[in-house]
Design a protein around this motif. Structure first.
Motif, short mmCIF file in Angstrom:
data_model
loop_
_atom_site.label_atom_id
_atom_site.label_comp_id
_atom_site.label_asym_id
_atom_site.label_seq_id
_atom_site.Cartn_x
_atom_site.Cartn_y
_atom_site.Cartn_z
N SER A 64 20.29 -2.02 81.85
CA SER A 64 20.95 -1.49 80.64
C SER A 64 19.92 -0.90 79.68
CB SER A 64 21.74 -2.59 79.94
OG SER A 64 22.74 -3.10 80.78
N ALA A 65 18.79 -1.58 79.54
CA ALA A 65 17.74 -1.09 78.64
C ALA A 65 17.22 0.27 79.09
CB ALA A 65 16.61 -2.10 78.56
N ALA A 66 17.13 0.47 80.41
CA ALA A 66 16.69 1.77 80.92
C ALA A 66 17.69 2.86 80.57
CB ALA A 66 16.49 1.69 82.43
N LEU A 67 18.99 2.53 80.60
CA LEU A 67 20.01 3.52 80.25
C LEU A 67 19.93 3.88 78.77
CD1 LEU A 67 23.14 2.16 82.18
CD2 LEU A 67 21.39 3.77 82.97
N VAL A 68 19.65 2.90 77.93
CA VAL A 68 19.55 3.14 76.49
C VAL A 68 18.34 4.00 76.16
CG1 VAL A 68 19.17 2.01 74.26
CG2 VAL A 68 20.80 1.04 75.89
N ALA A 69 17.28 3.88 76.96
CA ALA A 69 16.02 4.56 76.65
C ALA A 69 16.11 6.08 76.81
CB ALA A 69 14.92 4.01 77.55
N VAL A 70 17.10 6.58 77.54
CA VAL A 70 17.24 8.02 77.76
C VAL A 70 18.43 8.52 76.95
CG1 VAL A 70 17.65 9.84 79.44
CG2 VAL A 70 16.21 7.88 80.05
N ALA A 71 18.18 9.44 76.04
CA ALA A 71 19.23 9.95 75.16
C ALA A 71 20.28 10.72 75.95
CB ALA A 71 18.63 10.84 74.08
N GLY A 72 21.45 10.80 75.37
CA GLY A 72 22.54 11.53 75.99
C GLY A 72 22.53 13.00 75.60
N ASP A 74 22.72 16.46 73.75
CA ASP A 74 22.32 16.82 72.38
C ASP A 74 21.44 15.74 71.75
OD1 ASP A 74 23.84 19.19 72.52
OD2 ASP A 74 25.65 18.08 71.99
N ALA A 75 20.68 15.03 72.60
CA ALA A 75 19.73 14.00 72.15
C ALA A 75 20.42 12.86 71.40
CB ALA A 75 18.64 14.62 71.28
N ALA A 76 21.68 12.62 71.71
CA ALA A 76 22.42 11.54 71.05
C ALA A 76 21.90 10.18 71.51
CB ALA A 76 23.90 11.65 71.38
N ALA A 77 21.69 9.28 70.55
CA ALA A 77 21.21 7.94 70.86
C ALA A 77 22.29 7.16 71.61
CB ALA A 77 20.82 7.21 69.59
N ARG A 78 21.86 6.31 72.51
CA ARG A 78 22.80 5.48 73.26
C ARG A 78 23.17 4.25 72.43
NH1 ARG A 78 24.69 8.98 76.86
NH2 ARG A 78 23.43 9.23 78.74
N PRO A 79 24.38 3.72 72.62
CA PRO A 79 24.77 2.48 71.94
C PRO A 79 24.00 1.29 72.49
CG PRO A 79 26.44 3.11 73.53
CD PRO A 79 25.45 4.25 73.48
N GLU A 80 23.77 0.29 71.66
CA GLU A 80 23.12 -0.93 72.12
C GLU A 80 24.06 -1.68 73.06
OE1 GLU A 80 19.98 -2.16 71.72
OE2 GLU A 80 19.66 -0.10 71.00
N PRO A 81 23.53 -2.24 74.14
CA PRO A 81 24.39 -2.95 75.10
C PRO A 81 25.08 -4.16 74.50
CG PRO A 81 22.26 -2.42 76.09
CD PRO A 81 22.14 -2.14 74.62
N VAL A 82 26.31 -4.38 74.94
CA VAL A 82 27.09 -5.57 74.60
C VAL A 82 27.07 -6.50 75.81
CG1 VAL A 82 29.40 -6.43 74.04
CG2 VAL A 82 28.59 -4.26 73.05
N VAL A 83 26.71 -7.77 75.61
CA VAL A 83 26.64 -8.72 76.72
C VAL A 83 27.99 -9.42 76.89
CG1 VAL A 83 25.55 -10.85 77.54
CG2 VAL A 83 24.17 -9.09 76.40
N ASP A 84 28.47 -9.46 78.12
CA ASP A 84 29.72 -10.15 78.43
C ASP A 84 29.50 -11.00 79.68
OD1 ASP A 84 32.29 -10.97 79.17
OD2 ASP A 84 33.22 -9.16 78.36
N GLU A 85 29.58 -12.30 79.50
CA GLU A 85 29.33 -13.23 80.61
C GLU A 85 30.32 -13.05 81.75
OE1 GLU A 85 29.25 -18.03 80.91
OE2 GLU A 85 27.76 -17.11 79.57
N ARG A 86 31.49 -12.51 81.47
CA ARG A 86 32.48 -12.31 82.53
C ARG A 86 32.03 -11.29 83.56
NH1 ARG A 86 37.61 -10.88 78.93
NH2 ARG A 86 35.96 -9.67 77.90
N LEU A 87 31.04 -10.48 83.22
CA LEU A 87 30.48 -9.51 84.19
C LEU A 87 29.31 -10.10 84.96
CD1 LEU A 87 30.56 -6.16 82.17
CD2 LEU A 87 32.19 -6.98 83.89
N GLY A 88 29.00 -11.38 84.71
CA GLY A 88 27.90 -12.03 85.42
C GLY A 88 28.19 -12.21 86.90
N GLU A 89 27.13 -12.50 87.63
CA GLU A 89 27.21 -12.68 89.08
C GLU A 89 28.18 -13.80 89.44
OE1 GLU A 89 27.27 -11.70 92.04
OE2 GLU A 89 25.13 -11.30 92.39
#
Length: 257
Positions: A64-72, A74-89
């Motif tokens: 997720s951090a790698a996705l945030v590091a690259v702008a979208g 028009d150089a738009a900043a990416r949103p900070e990731p939201v953690v959800d335990e339900r998506l865990g392994e």
């Protein structure tokens, strides 16, 4: 309706050595996994991501951090990731940390392959695969509804999770029984795209590891406004939004053929 991109984390040392990591702490991306995550972020630079939701496990947080590091766009900043335990392994219980070649000799292995809906992994921390599917689908649908309410029906967002979890969500979207989910392949840093509509989900991509993602961009704002202006607020309109194009359609463009 929004489009969710189901992203598996990049390769880890456990993946490379054939170990079932599960919820083992401290399992991060290896050099190959970091390169995969960076390449995925570059592919996603064409998409205006409005939300990134991630499993709490380190390998997903790093992806997720790698996705945030690259702008979208028009150089738009990416949103900070939201953690959800339900998506865990999936919680593999006593299988956690063991080599896959050893686990393949266990009687339960054959059940995992052929009848996963009957599987509960051994030990006090073991989870059933049905429970894993239910919590993951519930999480994805809940976040999809939130994204629609906050950003509109054309938004694109990302859920970063794990192989079996994504396979279970994709199986649900395809209307497949969980016992058939082993037919689905989900590789490290692959993209599987789903769009939920009032009457049915649509599977747009499965296990895409290198294709052009620009077709998943929302339509231009002018086209969106025109479509909404003509929308009927009736049951028929809801059905139309869920209809598949007879003949296959023309992708992002309307039409048949």
């Amino acid at each position: 309706m929004p489009t969710v991109l189901l992203v598996r984390h990049g390769r880890t040392t456990a993946n490379a050595s054939g170990v079932l990591a599960g919820w083992t702490p401290g399992v991060g991306l290896d050099d190959t996994g970091r390169a995969q995550a960076q390449a995925l972020a570059a592919r996603m630079a064409v998409l205006p991501l409005v939300s990134i939701v991630t499993s709490p496990l380190q390998r997903c947080v790093e992806t997720s951090a790698a996705l945030v590091a690259v702008a979208g766009p028009d150089a738009a900043a990416r949103p900070e990731p939201v953690v959800d335990e339900r998506l865990g392994e999936c919680r593999y219980g006593d299988w956690t940390g063991k080599e896959l070649k050893v686990l393949a000799k266990e009687p339960l292995w054959a059940v995992v392959q052929a009848h996963p809906s009957a599987v509960t992994f051994p030990g006090p921390e073991g989870e059933s695969m049905l429970t894993m599917q239910h919590r993951a689908v519930e999480a994805v649908r809940a976040h999809d509804a939130r994204v629609a309410a906050e950003h509109g029906p054309d938004a694109v967002w990302v859920a970063v999770s794990h192989g079996d979890v994504i396979k279970a969500v994709v199986a649900d979207a395809l209307g497949m029984h969980l016992d058939a989910f082993q037919r689905i392949q989900v590789d490290p840093c692959s993209v599987s795209a789903v769009r939920y509509t009032p009457l049915r989900p649509f599977s747009l991509r499965v296990n895409d590891t290198g294709g052009d993602l620009s077709a998943l961009r929302p339509p231009p704002a002018k086209k969106r406004r025109a479509a909404r202006k003509g929308t009927r607020t009736t049951a028929a309109a809801l059905a139309a939004a869920s209809d598949a194009a007879v003949g296959g359609g023309a992708g992002n463009d309307d039409g048949n053929g």
